[in-house]
Design a protein around this motif. Structure first.
Motif, PDB file in Angstrom:
ATOM      1  N   VAL A 121       3.462  29.363   5.933  1.00  0.00           N
ATOM      2  CA  VAL A 121       3.226  30.580   5.165  1.00  0.00           C
ATOM      3  C   VAL A 121       4.441  31.467   5.412  1.00  0.00           C
ATOM      4  CG1 VAL A 121       1.793  32.626   4.827  1.00  0.00           C
ATOM      5  CG2 VAL A 121       0.708  30.425   5.396  1.00  0.00           C
ATOM      6  N   PRO A 138       4.113  23.000  -3.067  1.00  0.00           N
ATOM      7  CA  PRO A 138       3.491  24.322  -3.006  1.00  0.00           C
ATOM      8  C   PRO A 138       2.062  24.287  -2.466  1.00  0.00           C
ATOM      9  CG  PRO A 138       3.727  23.602  -5.297  1.00  0.00           C
ATOM     10  CD  PRO A 138       4.429  22.589  -4.442  1.00  0.00           C
ATOM     11  N   GLN A 139       1.484  23.110  -2.352  1.00  0.00           N
ATOM     12  CA  GLN A 139       0.171  22.989  -1.719  1.00  0.00           C
ATOM     13  C   GLN A 139       0.285  23.048  -0.201  1.00  0.00           C
ATOM     14  OE1 GLN A 139      -2.674  23.004  -3.541  1.00  0.00           O
ATOM     15  NE2 GLN A 139      -1.243  23.324  -5.209  1.00  0.00           N
ATOM     16  N   HIS A 141       3.201  24.800   1.301  1.00  0.00           N
ATOM     17  CA  HIS A 141       4.104  25.902   1.650  1.00  0.00           C
ATOM     18  C   HIS A 141       3.815  27.074   0.726  1.00  0.00           C
ATOM     19  CE1 HIS A 141       6.108  22.954   4.097  1.00  0.00           C
ATOM     20  NE2 HIS A 141       6.245  22.182   3.031  1.00  0.00           N
ATOM     21  N   ILE A 142       3.322  28.158   1.297  1.00  0.00           N
ATOM     22  CA  ILE A 142       2.925  29.321   0.515  1.00  0.00           C
ATOM     23  C   ILE A 142       3.880  30.479   0.811  1.00  0.00           C
ATOM     24  CG2 ILE A 142       1.101  31.027   0.127  1.00  0.00           C
ATOM     25  CD1 ILE A 142      -0.911  28.826   0.927  1.00  0.00           C
ATOM     26  N   LEU A 144       4.351  34.506   0.283  1.00  0.00           N
ATOM     27  CA  LEU A 144       3.613  35.733  -0.029  1.00  0.00           C
ATOM     28  C   LEU A 144       4.577  36.904  -0.164  1.00  0.00           C
ATOM     29  CD1 LEU A 144       0.724  35.402   2.595  1.00  0.00           C
ATOM     30  CD2 LEU A 144       0.647  34.832   0.159  1.00  0.00           C
ATOM     31  N   ALA A 180      -4.142  32.616   3.266  1.00  0.00           N
ATOM     32  CA  ALA A 180      -3.193  31.527   3.002  1.00  0.00           C
ATOM     33  C   ALA A 180      -3.203  30.522   4.143  1.00  0.00           C
ATOM     34  CB  ALA A 180      -1.789  32.094   2.785  1.00  0.00           C
ATOM     35  N   ARG A 183      -6.325  28.438   4.033  1.00  0.00           N
ATOM     36  CA  ARG A 183      -6.252  27.467   2.933  1.00  0.00           C
ATOM     37  C   ARG A 183      -5.436  26.242   3.345  1.00  0.00           C
ATOM     38  NH1 ARG A 183      -2.957  28.935  -2.147  1.00  0.00           N
ATOM     39  NH2 ARG A 183      -1.947  26.939  -2.110  1.00  0.00           N
ATOM     40  N   LEU A 184      -4.315  26.465   4.030  1.00  0.00           N
ATOM     41  CA  LEU A 184      -3.479  25.350   4.469  1.00  0.00           C
ATOM     42  C   LEU A 184      -4.118  24.575   5.616  1.00  0.00           C
ATOM     43  CD1 LEU A 184       0.040  27.006   4.250  1.00  0.00           C
ATOM     44  CD2 LEU A 184      -0.923  25.251   2.731  1.00  0.00           C
TER      45      LEU A 184
END
Length: 193
Positions: A121, A138-139, A141-142, A144, A180, A183-184
């Protein structure tokens, strides 16, 4: 192999707890998040995931990390720890490879985590995340950002006296970062349940 062994030796005995690294430092002060936000994120992730949270950074970033550690509530188990100044590049890469997740501002260490295939993140502000990454799935590595309208200004040289007026990273919410992160980490939670 030396770097892998050195990374393992740095870690506190936390059994089979997943490992989450927080890297607060960045080469530009305008890219740094608030110590209180790091502390709240560390505490929330430690409580909700039972992860061993480690803070990474150069020796010169130890004060910033200790500021966050000093804001943590008592009784977290395992307690977050600082590895500031204890990792050279190869050891940091080996450490990040062991992590379930790495969180931090746009910086070289976060790109190193991506290179180690570790979910990340990234907190972006003044630079354009479309230009400077993170690159990869992108699933996993986010990136923000806050809702500042001037993003990206691509200016990193704000003087210290002007930083209060440039909160593009500072104003990213803890809730967004934790969401985030969770989610990961969801595939990890699914695999262990």
């Amino acid at each position: 192999p030396k770097d892998v062994a050195a990374a393992a030796a740095l870690l506190p005995a936390a059994g089979h707890a997943p490992l989450i690294a927080l890297h607060p430092g960045s080469g530009a002060a305008v890219k740094r998040w608030r110590p209180a936000a790091w502390a709240e994120t560390a505490a929330t992730l430690a409580r909700t995931t039972a992860a061993q949270v480690v803070f990474t950074g150069a020796a010169g970033e130890a004060a910033e990390i200790h500021a966050a550690l000093n804001l943590l509530p008592a009784g977290l188990s395992p307690a977050p720890v600082s590895l500031a100044g204890q990792t050279k590049l190869g050891v940091l890469a080996a450490l990040y490879r062991r992590c379930a997740l790495v969180i931090g501002p746009d910086s070289g260490p976060l790109h190193l985590a991506v290179a180690m295939a570790t979910p990340t993140v990234h907190l972006y502000g003044p630079v354009d995340r479309r230009t400077f990454g993170p690159w990869g799935d992108p699933q996993r590595h986010i990136a923000l950002t806050s809702d500042w309208g001037c993003i990206p200004c691509n200016r990193l040289d704000w003087p210290a006296a002007a930083l209060a007026g440039h909160g593009c990273v500072r104003d990213i919410t803890v809730a967004a970062v934790v969401a985030a992160a969770l989610r990961l980490l969801e595939p990890l939670a699914s695999a262990t349940s």
